[in-house]
Design a protein around this motif. Structure first.
Motif, PDB file in Angstrom:
ATOM      1  N   VAL A   1       0.841  -1.211   0.000  1.00 54.99           N
ATOM      2  CA  VAL A   1       0.000   0.000   0.000  1.00 54.99           C
ATOM      3  C   VAL A   1       0.869   1.251   0.000  1.00 54.99           C
ATOM      4  CG1 VAL A   1      -1.966  -1.117   1.126  1.00 54.99           C
ATOM      5  CG2 VAL A   1      -0.194  -0.035   2.539  1.00 54.99           C
TER       6      VAL A   1
ATOM      7  N   ASP B   1      -8.834   4.501   4.001  1.00 52.64           N
ATOM      8  CA  ASP B   1      -8.653   4.854   2.582  1.00 52.64           C
ATOM      9  C   ASP B   1      -7.602   3.980   1.900  1.00 52.64           C
ATOM     10  OD1 ASP B   1     -10.517   6.877   2.801  1.00 52.64           O
ATOM     11  OD2 ASP B   1      -9.052   8.453   3.155  1.00 52.64           O
TER      12      ASP B   1
ATOM     13  N   PHE C   1      -4.290   3.457   3.064  1.00 48.66           N
ATOM     14  CA  PHE C   1      -2.919   3.941   3.207  1.00 48.66           C
ATOM     15  C   PHE C   1      -2.281   3.448   4.503  1.00 48.66           C
ATOM     16  CE2 PHE C   1      -4.988   7.487   0.830  1.00 48.66           C
ATOM     17  CZ  PHE C   1      -4.306   7.302  -0.356  1.00 48.66           C
TER      18      PHE C   1
ATOM     19  N   THR D   1      -5.791  10.568  -1.919  1.00 46.32           N
ATOM     20  CA  THR D   1      -6.331   9.507  -2.766  1.00 46.32           C
ATOM     21  C   THR D   1      -6.106   9.835  -4.242  1.00 46.32           C
ATOM     22  OG1 THR D   1      -7.938   8.834  -1.112  1.00 46.32           O
ATOM     23  CG2 THR D   1      -8.445   8.274  -3.403  1.00 46.32           C
TER      24      THR D   1
ATOM     25  N   LYS E   1      -2.847   7.046  -5.393  1.00 51.17           N
ATOM     26  CA  LYS E   1      -3.461   5.774  -5.816  1.00 51.17           C
ATOM     27  C   LYS E   1      -3.393   5.585  -7.323  1.00 51.17           C
ATOM     28  CE  LYS E   1      -5.584   4.072  -2.012  1.00 51.17           C
ATOM     29  NZ  LYS E   1      -6.622   3.264  -1.420  1.00 51.17           N
TER      30      LYS E   1
END
Lengths: 246, 246
Positions: free
Chosen positions: A39, A68, A70, A242, A246
């Motif tokens: 992650v 989320d 992380f 995000t 990501k």
């Protein structure tokens, strides 16, 4: 980096305390991260009040980030918590207290003495922590930096290409040289400003925001004092990470 | 208010054009709204360039709002589109053009002549539209106001208690008297500022934000010029209305 404790919180977050040499730190990973794909990581900055005092707020940020997807990590700042003080920093803190109690403006000399040595000492430590954190199989990248002493965030963003996005809190004193450093920061930035922050010069914060060289930078000003950041402002910072990690 | 056309767009939005006396307007409702519970309404402000020219951007905002469960409506501004001009406004526009072409600062006199009559004429028209819109069974409340000429938003927020939240765009000239009006605005505000807006005085925008009397107000500054508001800034404005109108 040596892990010294491990604790599963609510089945959703794994909290591991570690030491990096003599520096204490904490790593939080989403429970789903172990065994799954690596992650992204957010380094959680904090003010120099000691990890113990900051723990509840750090944990809340870590839980939000874990939800989320992380991992988050933080380390004790030099001169905070149980880490040794150094005389010049103690002197600068005493000068700051005296100026504020006397209702005097805080001079650039006091700000420089307070912040610059902290940045010089702290940034290589955060980088060393990052070296080790990125070796863990459950931590991938990219890496973001969030909050804390804004000058530490500025320096990290300028010198460490592993950090690809930063959420900064315009809520602490800024040495004069930082405006020049800010021009060399080019990663996406999400800057929070508390409009009525008692310990902060609003115009200085706006000038620093203006100075950043980043093509994507957003300033989010909300009403209230230093610790009064509204929930929705935290949500919007989370969306920023995000978008970029990501 | 008389509906003059009705069109279903993509099965998700119902667009109805109307006239209010001689003023053209458009109402968009989520397709799901007819027959269901009444939905909240957002009034869509726009710059005085005419509804026809602004239609694509208005429609994009209406679709976004409909997806969030909101009805939206807009009307033509006085002196725009096919509505009659008046000599003083034409004179003020000519003076503005001349000052900008000469690279001169735009004087307070020009700004007052340009904006104040527009506010005086437009605000009662938006209120009349609101009277009729709120009589429709598919429109409930509460009501928000979004974008357009910021002084129209300030005046509407100050005088009409039916408007409970406003998203304002700090991107147009602000007459001096508006700072005083802003002190009397107390509803939650979400203010967008384009940091490099060519047609906007950044310091004036920050001063106006500071002047608002609202306890909850957020300033969101993003890089870029007047029409370069990033997608994520629009999303965050949408979340603001969802927090306050639902």
């Amino acid at each position: 980096m040596h892990f010294i404790s491990e604790q599963r919180l609510d089945d959703s977050v794994l909290e591991r305390k570690f030491t990096l040499g003599k520096i204490p730190g904490i790593l939080w990973t989403p429970a789903s991260a172990s065994g799954g794909a690596p992650v992204p990581l957010i380094l959680l900055g904090h003010p120099p009040l000691g990890l113990h005092k900051m723990y509840p707020r750090l944990l809340a940020r870590a839980r939000h980030a874990a939800a989320d997807g992380f991992a988050t990590a933080t380390i004790e700042l030099p001169g905070s918590g149980d880490r040794p003080r150094w005389p010049a920093a103690e002197q600068a803190r005493a000068d700051l207290r005296r100026a504020m109690e006397a209702g005097e403006p805080v001079s650039d000399e006091i700000i420089d003495a307070l912040i610059l040595p902290l940045v010089e000492k702290a940034v290589p430590e955060w980088q060393a922590a990052l070296d080790d954190l990125l070796k863990l199989p459950e931590i991938g990248g990219p890496v973001g930096y969030s909050g804390g002493v804004i000058s530490i965030g500025v320096r990290l963003a300028r010198v460490d290409p592993r950090i690809v996005a930063a959420g900064l809190f315009a809520g602490s004193f800024v040495p004069r040289t930082m405006y020049e450093e800010a021009r060399h920061v080019t990663i996406p930035l999400h800057v929070l400003l508390q409009w009525d922050d008692e310990g902060n010069d609003r115009q200085a914060a706006l000038n620093l925001f203006d100075a950043f060289g980043s093509k994507e930078k957003s300033l989010h000003a909300n009403m209230g004092r230093h610790t009064g950041v509204p929930q929705y402002a935290g949500d919007s910072a989370a969306q920023f990470f995000t978008r970029h990690l990501k």
